[in-house]
Design an enzyme around this catalytic site. Sequence first.
Site, mmCIF file in Angstrom:
data_model
loop_
_atom_site.group_PDB
_atom_site.id
_atom_site.type_symbol
_atom_site.label_atom_id
_atom_site.label_comp_id
_atom_site.label_asym_id
_atom_site.label_seq_id
_atom_site.Cartn_x
_atom_site.Cartn_y
_atom_site.Cartn_z
ATOM 1 N N ASP A 94 0.865 -1.181 0.000
ATOM 2 C CA ASP A 94 0.000 0.000 0.000
ATOM 3 C C ASP A 94 0.902 1.232 0.000
ATOM 4 O O ASP A 94 1.139 1.872 1.031
ATOM 5 C CB ASP A 94 -0.926 -0.011 1.207
ATOM 6 C CG ASP A 94 -2.012 1.048 1.091
ATOM 7 O OD1 ASP A 94 -2.054 1.736 0.044
ATOM 8 O OD2 ASP A 94 -2.803 1.200 2.031
ATOM 9 N N ASN A 324 4.498 4.376 4.192
ATOM 10 C CA ASN A 324 5.053 3.298 3.352
ATOM 11 C C ASN A 324 5.748 3.950 2.159
ATOM 12 O O ASN A 324 5.124 4.163 1.113
ATOM 13 C CB ASN A 324 3.939 2.388 2.802
ATOM 14 C CG ASN A 324 3.492 1.325 3.779
ATOM 15 O OD1 ASN A 324 4.051 1.188 4.857
ATOM 16 N ND2 ASN A 324 2.498 0.562 3.391
ATOM 17 N N SER A 374 -5.661 2.203 18.007
ATOM 18 C CA SER A 374 -6.627 1.255 17.456
ATOM 19 C C SER A 374 -7.980 1.937 17.572
ATOM 20 O O SER A 374 -8.072 3.039 18.125
ATOM 21 C CB SER A 374 -6.648 -0.058 18.232
ATOM 22 O OG SER A 374 -7.377 0.106 19.443
ATOM 23 N N HIS A 397 4.786 4.247 13.351
ATOM 24 C CA HIS A 397 3.575 4.776 12.707
ATOM 25 C C HIS A 397 2.301 4.363 13.412
ATOM 26 O O HIS A 397 1.218 4.788 13.037
ATOM 27 C CB HIS A 397 3.524 4.333 11.251
ATOM 28 C CG HIS A 397 3.034 2.919 11.056
ATOM 29 N ND1 HIS A 397 3.483 1.853 11.802
ATOM 30 C CD2 HIS A 397 2.122 2.404 10.196
ATOM 31 C CE1 HIS A 397 2.883 0.743 11.402
ATOM 32 N NE2 HIS A 397 2.053 1.044 10.436
ATOM 33 N N ALA A 399 0.606 1.472 16.790
ATOM 34 C CA ALA A 399 0.888 0.570 17.902
ATOM 35 C C ALA A 399 1.521 -0.698 17.340
ATOM 36 O O ALA A 399 2.401 -1.294 17.948
ATOM 37 C CB ALA A 399 -0.408 0.238 18.637
ATOM 38 N N LYS A 473 -14.698 2.276 9.746
ATOM 39 C CA LYS A 473 -13.685 1.291 9.357
ATOM 40 C C LYS A 473 -13.986 0.801 7.959
ATOM 41 O O LYS A 473 -15.123 0.509 7.633
ATOM 42 C CB LYS A 473 -13.750 0.101 10.322
ATOM 43 C CG LYS A 473 -12.872 0.247 11.535
ATOM 44 C CD LYS A 473 -11.413 0.245 11.151
ATOM 45 C CE LYS A 473 -10.544 -0.240 12.309
ATOM 46 N NZ LYS A 473 -9.123 -0.214 11.964
HETATM 47 P P1 5GP Z 1 -0.951 -0.054 9.222
HETATM 48 O O1 5GP Z 1 -0.710 1.120 8.383
HETATM 49 O O2 5GP Z 1 0.337 -0.761 9.566
HETATM 50 O O3 5GP Z 1 -1.929 -1.001 8.672
HETATM 51 O O4 5GP Z 1 -1.604 0.466 10.563
HETATM 52 C C1 5GP Z 1 -1.106 1.560 11.241
HETATM 53 C C2 5GP Z 1 -1.484 1.564 12.698
HETATM 54 O O5 5GP Z 1 -2.777 2.132 12.850
HETATM 55 C C3 5GP Z 1 -1.603 0.222 13.366
HETATM 56 O O6 5GP Z 1 -0.351 -0.254 13.786
HETATM 57 C C4 5GP Z 1 -2.535 0.498 14.532
HETATM 58 O O7 5GP Z 1 -1.826 0.780 15.712
HETATM 59 C C5 5GP Z 1 -3.310 1.726 14.102
HETATM 60 N N1 5GP Z 1 -4.746 1.475 13.894
HETATM 61 C C6 5GP Z 1 -5.322 0.418 13.279
HETATM 62 N N2 5GP Z 1 -6.667 0.562 13.249
HETATM 63 C C7 5GP Z 1 -6.949 1.732 13.864
HETATM 64 C C8 5GP Z 1 -8.169 2.469 14.133
HETATM 65 O O8 5GP Z 1 -9.273 2.064 13.805
HETATM 66 N N3 5GP Z 1 -8.041 3.664 14.757
HETATM 67 C C9 5GP Z 1 -6.836 4.170 15.148
HETATM 68 N N4 5GP Z 1 -6.813 5.350 15.750
HETATM 69 N N5 5GP Z 1 -5.681 3.514 14.912
HETATM 70 C C10 5GP Z 1 -5.726 2.316 14.282
HETATM 71 MN MN MN Z 2 -1.172 2.335 6.964
HETATM 72 MN MN MN Z 3 -2.695 0.804 4.136
#
Ligand code: 5GP
Ligand code: MN
Ligand code: MN
Length: 474
Positions: A94, A324, A374, A397, A399, A473
């Site tokens: 992505d 990314n 999250s 970036h 948790a 979401k």
């Molecule tokens: P990634 O880009 O790696 O898919 O996700 C980035 C980060 O976004 C994850 O590591 C997680 O901590 C955070 N995240 C995932 N879903 C949610 C969400 O619904 N709300 C928020 N505030 N953070 C999220």
């Molecule tokens: Mn992401």
């Molecule tokens: Mn993504």
Amino acid sequence: KDIQLIRQSDAEWQIPQQSPMRVPCHVFATDAVRATLDSATLRQACNVATLPGIVTASMVMPDAHSGYGFPIGGVAAFDPDAGGVICAGGVGFDIACGVRTLVTGLTPDDVLGKRTQLADALFRSIPCGVGTGGAIPLTSVSLEAMLTGGAKWAVAHGYGTQADLDHTEEGGFMRGARPEFVSAEAKKRFMDQLGTLGSGNHYMEVQRVTDIYDATAAQAFGIAVDDILLSIHCGSRGLGHQIGTDFLPRMADKADYFGITLPEKELACAPIFSDLGQEYLGAMRAGINCALANRQVLTHLARGVFAECYSHSRLRMIYDVSHNTCKEEQHVVNGKKRLLHVHRKGATRAFGPGHPELPAFCRSVGQPVIVGGSMGTPSYILAGCTDSAKSFCSANHGAGRSMSRTTARKTIHGKDMLAVLDRMGITIRTSDMRSIAEEAPEAYKNINAVVEATEKAGLARRVARAVPLICIKG
Ligand code: 5GP
Ligand code: MN
Ligand code: MN
């Protein structure tokens, strides 16, 4: 065999270089966070350390978990003059997935009084889910212009303001994009995807600021306690994914030709100075523009929804950060200036105070680093304070996942989880009830512990914390 970590400080560890690694690994973690780093993640970081032209170290951020080839939460810089490579798996599929956060001008009471109405309006107007088309169709001509112009193109077409661009990395568009190296298939996949959120972990979230830790930086960013924020997390949709899909096998096929020994096929790469390397870089930069334009159009759509629900809302950008990417940047290594290609996969830039590339609003405090938690836990806005020597100006970036999607699906009941969140005052809307369990707060690491590690390691410092109120979401 077990990978040995040697403590350097409270929040830094090293995996010593041993053949065939060319450099050591630097791992940023407290004891609590170290326990979240499994051997697969560390092994991937060691594999990255074997790639040609890597400089200083293969780096692991506190939110790291295993990914495709590179760990997610991995940072690696390569010197083109030393045979350095560009690695599609080191950018991620992505391309330029990222987060932008805006201040809405609303109060908590504004949102609490209309929580359901706002959630429903956002869910209705923000296209989300796998394969959902957007409201703004592209033509092949406008698509090409978008791939060169990014968010700047979007603003020129009425989807935002110059102020939005001033608060976006690169001023809103990535130079050096070469749309001609993006395949017809990749372009076709995006034709109806502009202004769409996508699925899974992508979100549009309404948040309330609960804490300010650094008053000076908070003032520079324009955030105060009880501000209502809007965070948008998404990327380049099918276009970026197709670029990765197109280039990975091409890079893998040419490994022998380039004389590169790959520890595993997923790390397929090409020398930066090769034709293939340059083609990928040009295509990837077009992918970055695609993601920037996408988040800009989503911002426009969100403004429409907020205007419909409130007469006094005004969505003002804090910053837009991609996580990314591979970017060409000047860094000082052992006292010498070098032009490097910095891969940040699931990692953000975290330029510190005074960095010449920062816009005026944050030049004196460091760039905003946006860290998602999250949908059920806090998110943070940090300020970059790191330099080349530590992490090539990078930080975490998010948790980071602590549980695989499969495990989350098996152990968490989606509907029950949403009911618990609802009782906590968090309203979720999703197009995909069947996979929402994968996004459970328990499936992610403890964000407070991760951010503590980031701060202790000196990558970025806390500025503000916000909790979710409404989360759309994908
Ligand atoms: P990634 O880009 O790696 O898919 O996700 C980035 C980060 O976004 C994850 O590591 C997680 O901590 C955070 N995240 C995932 N879903 C949610 C969400 O619904 N709300 C928020 N505030 N953070 C999220
Ligand atoms: Mn992401
Ligand atoms: Mn993504």
